[in-house]
Scaffold this motif. Structure first.
Motif, PDB file in Angstrom:
ATOM      1  N   ALA A   1       0.841  -1.363   0.072  1.00 60.05           N
ATOM      2  CA  ALA A   1       0.070  -0.031   0.263  1.00 60.05           C
ATOM      3  C   ALA A   1       0.728   1.315   0.063  1.00 60.05           C
ATOM      4  CB  ALA A   1      -1.121   0.135   1.178  1.00 60.05           C
ATOM      5  N   PRO A   2       1.859   1.296   0.810  1.00 58.58           N
ATOM      6  CA  PRO A   2       2.706   2.515   0.766  1.00 58.58           C
ATOM      7  C   PRO A   2       3.243   3.093  -0.664  1.00 58.58           C
ATOM      8  CG  PRO A   2       3.267   1.275   2.536  1.00 58.58           C
ATOM      9  CD  PRO A   2       2.525   0.371   1.738  1.00 58.58           C
ATOM     10  N   VAL A   3       3.701   2.045  -1.337  1.00 59.41           N
ATOM     11  CA  VAL A   3       4.323   1.970  -2.538  1.00 59.41           C
ATOM     12  C   VAL A   3       3.447   2.539  -3.671  1.00 59.41           C
ATOM     13  CG1 VAL A   3       5.812   1.014  -4.108  1.00 59.41           C
ATOM     14  CG2 VAL A   3       5.921   0.300  -1.854  1.00 59.41           C
TER      15      VAL A   3
ATOM     16  N   ILE B   1      11.407  -3.270  -3.646  1.00 61.33           N
ATOM     17  CA  ILE B   1      11.742  -2.004  -3.873  1.00 61.33           C
ATOM     18  C   ILE B   1      13.306  -1.775  -3.447  1.00 61.33           C
ATOM     19  CG2 ILE B   1      11.629   0.272  -2.591  1.00 61.33           C
ATOM     20  CD1 ILE B   1       9.176  -0.643  -3.855  1.00 61.33           C
ATOM     21  N   GLU B   2      13.975  -0.876  -4.197  1.00 65.11           N
ATOM     22  CA  GLU B   2      15.251  -0.890  -4.242  1.00 65.11           C
ATOM     23  C   GLU B   2      15.525   0.160  -3.015  1.00 65.11           C
ATOM     24  OE1 GLU B   2      17.874  -0.763  -7.822  1.00 65.11           O
ATOM     25  OE2 GLU B   2      16.020  -0.475  -8.805  1.00 65.11           O
ATOM     26  N   THR B   3      16.688  -0.129  -2.585  1.00 67.47           N
ATOM     27  CA  THR B   3      17.367   0.581  -1.204  1.00 67.47           C
ATOM     28  C   THR B   3      17.598   2.081  -1.897  1.00 67.47           C
ATOM     29  OG1 THR B   3      18.292  -1.121  -0.192  1.00 67.47           O
ATOM     30  CG2 THR B   3      19.224   1.094   0.449  1.00 67.47           C
ATOM     31  N   GLY B   4      17.441   3.251  -1.092  1.00 65.32           N
ATOM     32  CA  GLY B   4      17.508   4.384  -1.841  1.00 65.32           C
ATOM     33  C   GLY B   4      16.361   5.072  -2.756  1.00 65.32           C
ATOM     34  N   ASP B   5      15.413   4.288  -2.945  1.00 64.74           N
ATOM     35  CA  ASP B   5      14.471   4.919  -3.844  1.00 64.74           C
ATOM     36  C   ASP B   5      13.254   5.480  -3.293  1.00 64.74           C
ATOM     37  OD1 ASP B   5      12.446   5.039  -5.819  1.00 64.74           O
ATOM     38  OD2 ASP B   5      11.918   2.665  -6.058  1.00 64.74           O
ATOM     39  N   ALA B   6      13.863   6.892  -3.155  1.00 71.43           N
ATOM     40  CA  ALA B   6      12.957   7.909  -2.473  1.00 71.43           C
ATOM     41  C   ALA B   6      11.670   8.252  -3.207  1.00 71.43           C
ATOM     42  CB  ALA B   6      13.737   9.424  -2.364  1.00 71.43           C
ATOM     43  N   GLY B   7      10.527   8.189  -2.329  1.00 75.45           N
ATOM     44  CA  GLY B   7       9.055   8.191  -2.825  1.00 75.45           C
ATOM     45  C   GLY B   7       8.896   7.076  -3.936  1.00 75.45           C
ATOM     46  N   TYR B   8       9.557   6.279  -3.934  1.00 75.40           N
ATOM     47  CA  TYR B   8       9.212   4.938  -4.684  1.00 75.40           C
ATOM     48  C   TYR B   8       9.001   5.446  -6.166  1.00 75.40           C
ATOM     49  CZ  TYR B   8       8.234   3.125   0.041  1.00 75.40           C
ATOM     50  OH  TYR B   8       8.417   2.981   1.509  1.00 75.40           O
TER      51      TYR B   8
END
Length: 385
Positions: free
Chosen positions: A254-256, A275-282
């Motif tokens: 849901a957050p993504v 989700i990749e590390t560092g993906d700001a705001g997805y």
């Protein structure tokens, strides 16, 4: 200027050429080949050619007997158009009582970038670009790297090379960060380029297509591609009563808000991607799910055609990373596809071009999160003076 136009201008394509295939080695220009196969493409590196004759020796300029050796620098031309520049990879002779055949295999200069370890002064590069990285790892092999359409201009604050990597592997990683393609060129250089956008003509069954094979597949395709958070705390938190699987999935996705659907897949088939590390705001995750659907669709729709000509409607040799309108008048099928691979063939059955085409989506670069070291603060703290 278009990608193809830029390359054509640089190499002097004029379209006013014959179909004869020649190979230039030193002072020799050698003709008289009975069988020819030249393979070039977006995902073929190095480009390669096979030239064969069953006569006791090929014909060289000036009537002399050519001295051929493996490792010789060479260039291969179709008519006046250069199609491959590199080295003689191997020479095979078959000598019998009534015949003496000769086969030469040549590859483009990038063979050294593909097979040899990259060597340079430092394996940590700071404040550079993808184009600069590519040029640096190819410098030892004497391979020029060029770019068109702004490809390779992505700034990389920090980029580390693994000691045993080849130049090809380094470029492959770097261009993925830049979201561009890279492939051989007829002059022996490597080109960084965006996905092709120029239409170079048409291929029509019954006109300039002698044979056509079409593949439509669901292999590797999914009805839904969903990005998911890898959160161990969520995984091990007991959900409330009810549909536990649905609750867990809701908590992790849901957050993504990153999912994409393939309307061509009718039964439920789900692919979860992390989700990749560092993906700001997805943001990258949202691009990635769309890319997964598009690329998997593109790779599942492959058309192979055999054309009666090595050239497009403008008289230029067929080139990879260009669009072509494919038509099948009997069924009303008409679609613009990207040329991925070409094989120029000449032999007992005549002169043909075997082309592999796919939807452009098949070659869109994967969206990636730039390394954490892209953060300016981290880069400044670790940058050497």
């Amino acid at each position: 200027m278009s990608i193809l136009g830029s390359v054509s201008a640089a190499l002097g394509y004029d379209g006013q050429t014959a179909q004869g295939v020649t190979i230039k080695i030193g002072k020799y220009t050698i003709t008289g080949w009975e069988r020819v196969s030249i393979r070039i493409g977006l995902e073929i590196m190095p480009w390669a050619a096979m030239l064969e004759t069953s006569s006791w020796q090929p014909t060289a300029s000036g009537g002399s007997t050519p001295a051929l050796n493996e490792g010789d620098a060479c260039s291969i031309l179709i008519g006046k158009d250069q199609v491959l520049t590199g080295y003689v990879q191997s020479i095979a002779e078959d000598i019998g009582p009534e015949e003496h055949s000769l086969r030469i295999v040549a590859t483009s200069k990038s063979v050294d970038a593909v097979e040899c370890s990259a060597l340079f002064s430092t394996y940590q590069m700071n404040d550079t670009t993808v184009l600069a990285i590519s040029r640096q790892v190819c410098q030892q092999s004497g391979i020029q790297v060029r770019s068109v359409g702004g490809a390779g201009e992505t700034n990389i604050q920090q980029f580390s090379v693994i000691l045993t990597e080849t130049a090809y592997e380094v470029i492959e990683r770097a261009t993925r960060l830049a979201g561009c393609l890279f492939y051989d060129q007829p002059d022996g250089s490597i080109l960084l380029a965006p996905l092709g956008s120029k239409n170079v003509g048409s291929l029509t069954l019954g006109k300039n297509i002698e044979r056509m094979a079409v593949l439509r597949s669901l292999a590797g395709r999914y009805s839904t591609v969903q990005a998911i958070i890898q959160n161990m705390a969520v995984l091990f938190t007991p959900p409330e009563d009810g549909n536990r699987q649905a609750q867990q999935m809701q908590a992790q996705t849901a957050p993504v808000q990153a999912s994409a659907a393939d309307s061509g897949v009718k039964r439920p088939r789900t692919l979860l991607i992390p989700i990749e590390t560092g993906d700001a705001g997805y943001k990258i995750a949202q691009q990635r799910v769309q890319w997964e659907v598009a690329r998997r669709y593109g790779r599942s729709q492959v058309v192979e055609v055999t054309s009666d000509s090595w050239r497009d409607s403008s008289g230029h040799l067929w080139q990879p990373n260009t669009l072509c309108t494919l038509s099948r008048p009997q069924t009303g099928f008409k679609k613009e596809l990207l040329i991925a691979e070409i094989e120029f063939v000449q032999g007992e059955s005549g002169t043909h071009a075997n082309l592999v085409l796919m939807p452009p989506e098949a070659f869109k670069p994967q969206p990636l999160v730039l390394p954490m070291a892209q953060n300016e603060a981290v880069a400044a703290a670790t940058r050497t003076s």
